[in-house]
Design a protein around this motif. Structure first.
Motif, PDB file in Angstrom:
ATOM      1  N   TYR A  83       0.833  -1.213   0.000  1.00 19.69           N
ATOM      2  CA  TYR A  83       0.000   0.000   0.000  1.00 19.69           C
ATOM      3  C   TYR A  83       0.867   1.261   0.000  1.00 19.69           C
ATOM      4  N   CYS A  84       1.896   1.280   0.860  1.00 21.18           N
ATOM      5  CA  CYS A  84       2.773   2.465   0.958  1.00 21.18           C
ATOM      6  C   CYS A  84       3.500   2.729  -0.358  1.00 21.18           C
TER       7      CYS A  84
ATOM      8  N   LYS B 202       2.731   1.701  -3.335  1.00 21.82           N
ATOM      9  CA  LYS B 202       1.832   1.950  -4.459  1.00 21.82           C
ATOM     10  C   LYS B 202       1.284   3.370  -4.426  1.00 21.82           C
ATOM     11  N   ASN B 203       0.981   3.870  -3.228  1.00 24.71           N
ATOM     12  CA  ASN B 203       0.334   5.167  -3.103  1.00 24.71           C
ATOM     13  C   ASN B 203       1.296   6.308  -2.797  1.00 24.71           C
TER      14      ASN B 203
ATOM     15  N   LYS C 242      -0.473  10.188  -3.629  1.00 21.03           N
ATOM     16  CA  LYS C 242      -0.662   9.228  -4.722  1.00 21.03           C
ATOM     17  C   LYS C 242       0.518   9.170  -5.693  1.00 21.03           C
TER      18      LYS C 242
ATOM     19  N   GLU D  44       4.717   8.017  -6.322  1.00 19.89           N
ATOM     20  CA  GLU D  44       5.640   6.991  -5.854  1.00 19.89           C
ATOM     21  C   GLU D  44       6.403   7.477  -4.624  1.00 19.89           C
TER      22      GLU D  44
END
Length: 204
Positions: free
Chosen positions: A78-79, A81-82, A86, A88
């Protein structure tokens, strides 16, 4: 020669699931160095297998650590990807004083857990097991946050883990962690280079 013989015997005795765990463990580290999201699915499957392996081998803290890794594989995905807003997630470096606090607090927690495990469970190598576990918990969080110094923590953790697994006879895993040690050095150099590039681009 005796170690090589035992290691070869260990590889021969490995189940297919253990081979999968070792392969995915190596894949995870390669993908982390490349900052690829594929690192986290590899980590999830590999650590699930090791959770069961270490529980059967009475390394209770190591088993609980791998259970924690399962959750961190989801969190890390999650970290990465977002990231922030939002985008990298960039590599960062934390100050020495911050790491000093982390080391002190983690060591105190490890001592307390080691005492409990040594006196109230059937755990082997309770203190060493607790230290490697507590620092791995903290360092996995640093990986999820892309903190450069995570690699330096892993260098020490992996060295201690090699001794622990040697004592328990997990010879294939010893070989895996020996490879990890070399890859950790490479990973640190890769991330440091990327951090320098980030700073140069930000300055420009």
């Amino acid at each position: 020669m005796e170690f090589l013989s035992q290691a070869l015997s260990g590889f021969t005795a490995m189940s297919y699931w253990e081979y999968i765990a070792v392969a995915l463990g190596l894949a995870y580290l390669v993908f982390v160095m490349k900052e690829s999201l594929w690192a986290w699915p590899c980590a999830f499957v590999s650590t699930f297998i090791y959770t069961l392996l270490f529980w059967n081998g009475a390394l209770l803290m190591e088993s609980l650590l791998n259970f924690y890794y399962l959750a961190m594989a989801v969190y890390g995905f999650y970290c990465w990807k977002n990231g922030k807003e939002k985008k990298e997630l960039p590599i960062s470096s934390w100050q020495f004083n911050t790491h000093l606090i982390i080391i002190t607090v983690t060591s105190l927690i490890a001592l307390a857990l080691g005492y409990v495990m040594d006196n109230y469970t059937h755990a082997d190598f309770a203190y060493l097991d607790s230290f490697t576990t507590c620092f791995a918990v903290m360092t996995t969080y640093l990986v999820a946050k892309k903190v450069l110094e995570n690699w330096l923590y892993w260098l020490v953790i992996d060295a201690a883990s090699i001794y622990l697994y040697l004592q328990k006879g997990y010879y294939p895993t010893v070989v895996l962690f020996a490879i990890y040690t070399g890859m950790v050095i490479w990973g640190y150099l890769q991330w440091r280079q990327h951090l320098q590039l980030q700073r140069e681009l930000a300055f420009a």
